[in-house]
Design an enzyme around this catalytic site. Structure first.
Site, PDB file in Angstrom:
ATOM      1  N   LYS A 267       4.557  10.647  20.801  1.00 64.81           N
ATOM      2  CA  LYS A 267       4.600   9.199  20.655  1.00 64.81           C
ATOM      3  C   LYS A 267       5.703   8.830  19.670  1.00 64.81           C
ATOM      4  O   LYS A 267       5.915   9.524  18.679  1.00 64.81           O
ATOM      5  CB  LYS A 267       3.250   8.662  20.175  1.00 64.81           C
ATOM      6  CG  LYS A 267       3.178   7.132  20.108  1.00 64.81           C
ATOM      7  CD  LYS A 267       1.765   6.646  19.832  1.00 64.81           C
ATOM      8  CE  LYS A 267       0.895   6.799  21.063  1.00 64.81           C
ATOM      9  NZ  LYS A 267      -0.450   6.172  20.872  1.00 64.81           N
TER      10      LYS A 267
ATOM     11  N   ARG B  44      -0.739   3.177   2.312  1.00 61.45           N
ATOM     12  CA  ARG B  44      -0.657   4.638   2.379  1.00 61.45           C
ATOM     13  C   ARG B  44      -0.507   5.132   3.819  1.00 61.45           C
ATOM     14  O   ARG B  44       0.002   6.236   4.049  1.00 61.45           O
ATOM     15  CB  ARG B  44      -1.917   5.248   1.765  1.00 61.45           C
ATOM     16  CG  ARG B  44      -2.066   5.010   0.273  1.00 61.45           C
ATOM     17  CD  ARG B  44      -1.288   5.990  -0.551  1.00 61.45           C
ATOM     18  NE  ARG B  44      -1.158   5.550  -1.943  1.00 61.45           N
ATOM     19  CZ  ARG B  44      -0.435   6.177  -2.855  1.00 61.45           C
ATOM     20  NH1 ARG B  44       0.239   7.272  -2.509  1.00 61.45           N
ATOM     21  NH2 ARG B  44      -0.351   5.732  -4.085  1.00 61.45           N
TER      22      ARG B  44
ATOM     23  N   HIS C  19      -6.819  13.361  -6.688  1.00 66.06           N
ATOM     24  CA  HIS C  19      -6.960  12.913  -5.301  1.00 66.06           C
ATOM     25  C   HIS C  19      -6.534  13.992  -4.313  1.00 66.06           C
ATOM     26  O   HIS C  19      -6.950  13.984  -3.152  1.00 66.06           O
ATOM     27  CB  HIS C  19      -6.158  11.623  -5.063  1.00 66.06           C
ATOM     28  CG  HIS C  19      -4.672  11.823  -5.004  1.00 66.06           C
ATOM     29  ND1 HIS C  19      -3.856  11.736  -6.105  1.00 66.06           N
ATOM     30  CD2 HIS C  19      -3.850  12.112  -3.953  1.00 66.06           C
ATOM     31  CE1 HIS C  19      -2.608  11.957  -5.753  1.00 66.06           C
ATOM     32  NE2 HIS C  19      -2.573  12.194  -4.463  1.00 66.06           N
TER      33      HIS C  19
ATOM     34  N   LYS D 253       8.004  12.517  -2.361  1.00 69.20           N
ATOM     35  CA  LYS D 253       8.763  11.680  -3.285  1.00 69.20           C
ATOM     36  C   LYS D 253       9.891  10.936  -2.555  1.00 69.20           C
ATOM     37  O   LYS D 253      10.165   9.765  -2.814  1.00 69.20           O
ATOM     38  CB  LYS D 253       9.315  12.560  -4.399  1.00 69.20           C
ATOM     39  CG  LYS D 253       9.819  11.792  -5.602  1.00 69.20           C
ATOM     40  CD  LYS D 253      10.134  12.736  -6.738  1.00 69.20           C
ATOM     41  CE  LYS D 253       8.918  13.141  -7.557  1.00 69.20           C
ATOM     42  NZ  LYS D 253       8.065  14.163  -6.990  1.00 69.20           N
TER      43      LYS D 253
ATOM     44  N   TYR E   9       5.960   0.280 -11.283  1.00 70.03           N
ATOM     45  CA  TYR E   9       4.724   1.012 -11.531  1.00 70.03           C
ATOM     46  C   TYR E   9       4.203   0.798 -12.951  1.00 70.03           C
ATOM     47  O   TYR E   9       2.992   0.671 -13.170  1.00 70.03           O
ATOM     48  CB  TYR E   9       4.914   2.512 -11.295  1.00 70.03           C
ATOM     49  CG  TYR E   9       5.557   2.889  -9.990  1.00 70.03           C
ATOM     50  CD1 TYR E   9       5.388   2.116  -8.840  1.00 70.03           C
ATOM     51  CD2 TYR E   9       6.362   4.025  -9.888  1.00 70.03           C
ATOM     52  CE1 TYR E   9       5.988   2.466  -7.645  1.00 70.03           C
ATOM     53  CE2 TYR E   9       6.959   4.396  -8.696  1.00 70.03           C
ATOM     54  CZ  TYR E   9       6.779   3.603  -7.577  1.00 70.03           C
ATOM     55  OH  TYR E   9       7.387   3.954  -6.392  1.00 70.03           O
TER      56      TYR E   9
END
Length: 385
Positions: free
Chosen positions: A26, A74, A142, A221, A283
């Site tokens: 796809k 995300r 996480h 990154k 940030y």
């Protein structure tokens, strides 16, 4: 028809045409990388509730309240990392066939790039850097939840069962270990000589592509720098395409590592320079820090309530992926809509009301004020260097 069949056979031969037994490729139109092609294995993961959850977690957390363009999630970042991981490993495979990179290595790198952020909680780094350490008093990242969520996803949807799509592509249990190691680090930490189980030491360079523990130069990154700069309107001077083309795997101190030409040092400097600008202007922006403190306090006030997850508390959910998959940035609206039943303690009622007051402060931009900003001492800056 004969000419079309010849064209198809040509693409099958070079590996660009999927066989009917494993599904179709796809094409996604990505604002950063253009038209990106993802294989059927990745598509099987993307079309699950566990992965679709990432649509509801902002890439830059509450920075959206400062930069109106920072509305990306995300979800699209994960697609971008998957694409870059595939591009990088395929380029190394083409430039250095002697490395013995096979298709299973490519599939595992792409899956790791796709799933590396599955474990992010509400407001991303605020959850694992501030909230969990405060309420659990135990180390947790996480990346651990990403590995757990990936394992849960594969199990729930039978991707590794007989006839499952992972099996159709030849992936084994060792490959599953490899993917989780790429996301969360070594699984065999007791072995100082070589702590990984997924791949032998001869392929140590594969662990430097998605999440590079050696020097932090990795495709994760590259994507968030390019994507965040694009969304926030900040100039990005780093060209990852040049890095990929000039990269070579070389043996250094007895270990195969990804190395770069000396003339690419300026380009590499631009990567870290751009990352610094993002931290300074976005940030670690003083308003974003205030928003982080408010969001941390909101979740802290509600840590004792089961209403959001039905099964366990927010802090306990990190050990229960079935509950954790329901934790997203939407928790703000869930808290606002929560009404405690009769008989609930006065303390819980007061904490819930405090949380609602803080949420209303965010939406009305009645935020905490920065009263002091100072530079760290030189000795602090040099610690660990």
């Amino acid at each position: 028809y004969g000419e079309c069949l010849e064209v198809k056979n040509f693409f099958v031969k070079i590996g660009c045409w999927p066989t009917p037994s494993v599904g179709n490729l796809k094409i996604f139109n990505d604002p950063i990388h253009g038209s990106i092609k993802l294989n059927p294995i990745c598509l099987a993961v993307i079309d699950t509730p566990q992965f679709q959850r990432l649509r509801y977690i902002k890439q830059t957390g509450l920075c959206y309240f400062i930069y109106p363009g920072a509305a990306h999630n995300r979800f699209e970042h994960s697609l971008g990392v998957c694409y870059l991981a595939g591009e990088f490993i395929r380029t190394l495979k083409t430039n250095q066939p002697e490395l013995g990179i096979d298709e299973k290595d490519v599939f595992c790198l792409e899956l790791a790039g796709l799933c590396h952020d599955l474990g992010h909680g509400p407001f991303s780094h605020v959850f694992d850097a501030k909230f969990i350490p405060q309420v659990r008093k135990t180390p947790w990242k996480h990346e651990t939840a990403s590995s757990d969520m990936f394992e849960y996803l594969v199990q729930v949807h039978g991707l590794m069962k007989e006839g499952g799509i992972f099996r159709k592509f030849g992936l084994s249990e060792t490959d599953m270990d490899f993917i989780k190691e790429l996301m969360a680090g070594p699984s065999n930490r007791g072995n100082a000589e070589w702590p990984y189980r997924g791949r032998e030491k001869a392929k140590a360079y594969l662990y430097e592509i998605v999440a590079n523990k050696r020097n932090c130069i990795d495709v994760d990154k590259w994507d968030y720098i390019a994507r965040d700069c694009h969304q926030l309107g900040i100039k990005n001077n780093f060209d990852y395409t040049r890095f990929i083309k000039f990269a070579r795997v070389i043996e250094v101190n007895g270990e195969m590592q990804i190395c770069i030409r000396d003339k690419e040092l300026v380009n590499l400097y631009n990567m870290f320079s751009t990352r610094y600008v993002l931290h300074k202007n976005a940030y670690q922006h003083k308003v974003n820090c205030a928003l982080d403190i408010i969001s941390y306090k909101i979740v802290s006030f509600c840590k004792a309530f089961n209403d959001f997850l039905k099964k366990c508390t927010i802090s306990e959910s990190i050990n229960d992926m079935e509950a954790y998959m329901h934790l997203t940035d939407n928790i703000l609206f869930k808290i606002l809509d929560t009404e405690l039943p009769e008989g609930e303690s006065q303390q819980n009622r007061e904490e819930l009301e405090e949380a609602k007051i803080l949420i209303r402060r965010i939406f009305s931009r009645n935020l905490f004020k920065c009263i002091l900003e100072s530079q760290p001492l030189r000795s602090t800056l040099m610690e660990g260097v």
